[in-house]
Design a protein around this motif. Structure first.
Motif, PDB file in Angstrom:
ATOM      1  N   THR A 344      17.907  21.586  25.466  1.00  0.00           N
ATOM      2  CA  THR A 344      17.626  22.341  24.253  1.00  0.00           C
ATOM      3  C   THR A 344      17.711  23.831  24.527  1.00  0.00           C
ATOM      4  O   THR A 344      17.032  24.339  25.430  1.00  0.00           O
ATOM      5  N   SER A 425      12.127  16.726  25.420  1.00  0.00           N
ATOM      6  CA  SER A 425      12.950  17.870  25.044  1.00  0.00           C
ATOM      7  C   SER A 425      12.885  18.885  26.179  1.00  0.00           C
ATOM      8  O   SER A 425      11.832  19.485  26.424  1.00  0.00           O
ATOM      9  N   SER A 427      14.065  22.311  28.056  1.00  0.00           N
ATOM     10  CA  SER A 427      14.646  23.628  27.773  1.00  0.00           C
ATOM     11  C   SER A 427      15.771  23.956  28.742  1.00  0.00           C
ATOM     12  O   SER A 427      15.657  23.728  29.951  1.00  0.00           O
TER      13      SER A 427
END
Length: 540
Positions: A344, A425, A427
Motif C-alpha cells: 500500500t 495491509s 505500507s
C-alpha cells in the motif's frame, strides 16, 4: 625554505579529460537505468507478453529481465577483446555507443511489436555490455604514479555520478511510462544516450589512449595460458591440459543437451541458462587447468607475465565469490518491484511525498540516492573512524561485508513478504529498510571493486579482467534464472508449501542464506590474497 619547497613533490593534479568521461557516464547511466527500471512493469501489462497466461506474466517478465541482464554483462567479453586486440578503448566505446543508441530507438518505435522490441533489448545489451569493461579502465588510463592518489577519489565520484543519473531515471521514468506511454518513456533514455555519446566524442583530443596489443603481445593472457597448457615437462604428463579439455567436452555436452532435449534435461533450461552454464564450466575447468601447469610457461614468457596470469586467475576467484551478491542485487528491479505492487502506497501519511512517488517502481530511486549519501559518509566518517579503532577497511574486507549486508537486506524483504502473505495491509515505506541495507552492501562491493579490479591487473590485462568482473553479474542473474526454473518443478513447489512459507517468502530467505554462505567463503579466500599495484609509471 626555498630548498624545502624545491624538494617537495609536485601536487597531484586531476587529469582535465576526466570530466568528459564522467559526463558521458552520467548520461549513459540515466539512459540505461531509465529503460531497465521500467522494463518489468512495462512487460507485465504490455502486448509483448500477450501470449502468456495472465497468472504467469510476472514470472515471464522476470525471466526476460534477467536474460537481458545476462546479455548486458556477457558482452563485456566481446568489448574487452575487441578493444585489447584491435581498436583500443576509445574507438570501441564510441562505436558500441552508436549501437546502444540504435537499441533505444527500437524500444521507442516497437513498444507494440515483440520482435522489434526484443531486437532493441539485444542491441542495448550489446552496446551497454560492449562499453562496460572499457569506460572504467579508460578512466584509470588517465592516471599514472604521479596522481594515482586521486584515482580512488575519481573512482568513487565516477560511481557517485552513475547513481546521480540512475536516481533521476528511476524516479522519473515510471511517471513518464504511466502518464505518457512507453514510446516517450523509452525515447527519453535514447536521447540521453545520444548526448552521452556526443560528450564522449568531444573529449577525443585530450584522452590518454593506451594502444591495443593487436594480438602481437607475446605475453598476453591467452598466449601464456596456451603455453602453460601445451608445454611438456620431463617425466610428467599434462594433467592441466586434460582438465581444460574435460571442461571443453562438458561445455559442448551441455549445449548438445539443450539442442537435443534428452529426458533428463530440465525443461526450463533454455538456451540462455544452458549457454551460461557451459561458459561457467569452460572458465572454471580452463582456469584450474592453466593454474596446474602455469609454471611451465616460465622461460618462454617473462616472469612478470606468468605472475600476471596467476594474479588474474586469483582475481577471477574473487569475482566468482561475488556472484551471489549480484543475484540478490539485480532482483531489486524485478522481485522487489513485483513485491511493491502488492503493498500500500502511504499517501495518507504527511511525510510521504505523494506529489512525486506514486507507485512501487519508483522505490528503486532510493538505491542511487542512498549511494550518493553513503559514499561520502563512508569516506569522511566511517572509514576514518574504523582506522582510528585499529581496523583497516581494506578492499577485500569491504567487499566481504558488502555481500553479508545484501543477505540482511533480503531477510528484511522476506519479513515484509510474510506480512503481505498474512493479508495485512503493508505500507510500501517498509521497503526503505531493505533498500538501505542492500545499497550499503552495494557501495562496499561494487564501488570498491572498480578500483580493485583496475589496480590488480597489469596494463595488458586490464580489459580482460574488467570483462571478467562484469561477467560476475551474468552469473548472478544465472542463479536467479536457475532458481526460478527449479521452483516450477512440482516436487520443489510441494516441498516449499510444506515449509509453511509462500514461494516468494521462501525464496527471499533462501537468497539471504545464499549471500551469508558466499560472504563466509569470500572471507576465507581473502585472508590469503596478496594485493597488487599496477598503475602506469610516471611519464618521462
Amino acid at each position: 625554505m626555498t630548498t624545502i619547497a624545491a624538494d617537495a613533490p609536485p601536487r597531484a593534479r586531476l587529469p582535465r579529460q576526466v570530466p568528459y568521461i564522467i559526463g558521458n557516464e552520467a548520461c549513459e547511466r540515466f539512459s540505461f537505468y531509465g529503460m531497465r527500471n521500467i522494463l518489468v512493469q512495462f512487460l507485465i501489462s504490455s502486448v509483448i507478453l500477450a501470449y502468456v497466461p495472465e497468472g504467469e506474466r510476472e514470472g515471464a517478465a522476470k525471466d526476460i529481465f534477467h536474460s537481458f541482464v545476462i546479455g548486458v554483462y556477457f558482452f563485456p567479453l566481446l568489448g574487452g577483446w575487441l578493444s585489447d586486440r584491435f581498436f583500443g578503448k576509445y574507438n570501441t566505446v564510441l562505436w558500441f555507443s552508436l549501437v546502444y543508441c540504435a537499441g533505444h530507438a527500437c524500444l521507442a518505435l516497437f513498444d507494440d511489436n515483440r520482435q522489434g522490441f526484443y531486437t532493441g533489448l539485444f542491441l542495448i545489451a550489446l552496446g551497454s555490455g560492449g562499453i562496460k569493461p572499457l569506460v572504467v579502465s579508460f578512466v584509470g588510463d588517465q592516471f599514472d604514479q604521479s596522481n594515482k592518489s586521486l584515482a580512488k577519489i575519481v573512482f568513487d565520484f565516477f560511481y557517485w555520478t552513475i547513481n546521480f543519473g540512475s536516481f533521476f531515471a528511476s524516479l522519473l521514468m515510471p511517471l513518464f511510462l504511466r502518464n505518457y506511454g512507453p514510446a516517450v518513456a523509452f525515447g527519453i533514455p535514447g536521447v540521453l544516450m545520444f548526448i552521452a555519446t556526443l560528450i564522449f566524442w568531444l573529449g577525443r583530443k585530450q584522452y590518454v589512449r593506451v594502444p591495443p596489443t593487436r594480438g602481437e603481445d607475446p605475453d598476453s593472457f591467452y598466449n601464456v595460458a596456451r603455453t602453460a597448457l601445451t608445454s611438456q615437462a620431463a617425466g610428467q604428463g599434462r594433467p592441466g591440459l586434460a582438465v581444460a579439455i574435460a571442461g571443453g567436452v562438458l561445455a559442448v555436452a551441455i549445449l548438445l543437451c539443450w539442442a537435443l532435449r534428452p529426458a533428463f534435461w530440465p525443461e526450463d533450461f533454455g538456451f540462455v541458462i544452458s549457454a551460461c552454464v557451459a561458459l561457467g564450466v569452460l572458465i572454471a575447468f580452463g582456469g584450474i587447468g592453466v593454474s596446474m601447469q602455469l609454471e611451465r610457461a616460465r622461460g618462454r614468457h617473462a616472469d612478470a607475465a606468468v605472475d600476471s596470469v596467476r594474479a588474474v586467475l586469483r582475481i577471477i576467484i574473487v569475482f566468482a565469490l561475488t556472484t551471489p551478491f549480484w543475484s540478490l542485487f539485480d532482483q531489486k528491479a524485478s522481485t522487489w518491484v513485483i513485491q511493491g505492487k502488492a503493498m500500500t502506497v502511504p499517501h495518507d501519511q504527511w511525510w510521504w511525498p505523494s506529489f512525486l512517488v506514486k507507485e512501487a517502481g519508483q522505490m528503486q530511486a532510493l538505491n542511487p540516492l542512498l549511494v550518493m549519501l553513503i559514499i561520502p559518509f563512508n569516506n569522511i566518517v566511517l572509514y576514518p573512524a574504523l582506522r582510528r579503532m585499529g581496523w583497516e577497511p581494506s578492499a577485500l574486507r569491504r567487499m566481504g561485508w558488502g555481500i553479508a549486508f545484501s543477505g540482511f537486506a533480503w531477510i528484511g524483504a522476506g519479513l515484509i513478504q510474510l506480512s503481505i502473505d498474512s493479508g495485512a495491509s503493508t505500507s510500501l515505506a517498509w521497503q526503505m529498510l531493505p533498500y538501505l541495507l542492500l545499497t550499503f552492501g552495494e557501495v562496499l562491493v561494487s564501488a570498491t571493486a572498480l578500483e580493485f579490479a583496475y589496480s590488480q591487473a597489469t596494463q595488458g590485462m586490464k580489459g580482460i579482467i574488467m570483462a571478467f568482473w562484469y561477467l560476475a553479474s551474468t552469473f548472478g542473474s544465472l542463479w536467479v534464472l536457475m532458481t526460478n526454473a527449479a521452483v516450477r518443478n512440482d516436487g520443489v513447489t510441494t516441498w516449499i508449501a510444506g515449509t509453511g512459507y509462500s514461494e516468494n517468502a521462501f525464496l527471499m530467505f533462501f537468497f539471504a542464506a545464499f549471500a551469508f554462505a558466499a560472504a563466509a567463503a569470500f572471507a576465507l579466500y581473502a585472508r590469503n590474497y596478496r594485493m597488487q599495484d599496477n598503475y602506469r609509471p610516471v611519464a618521462a
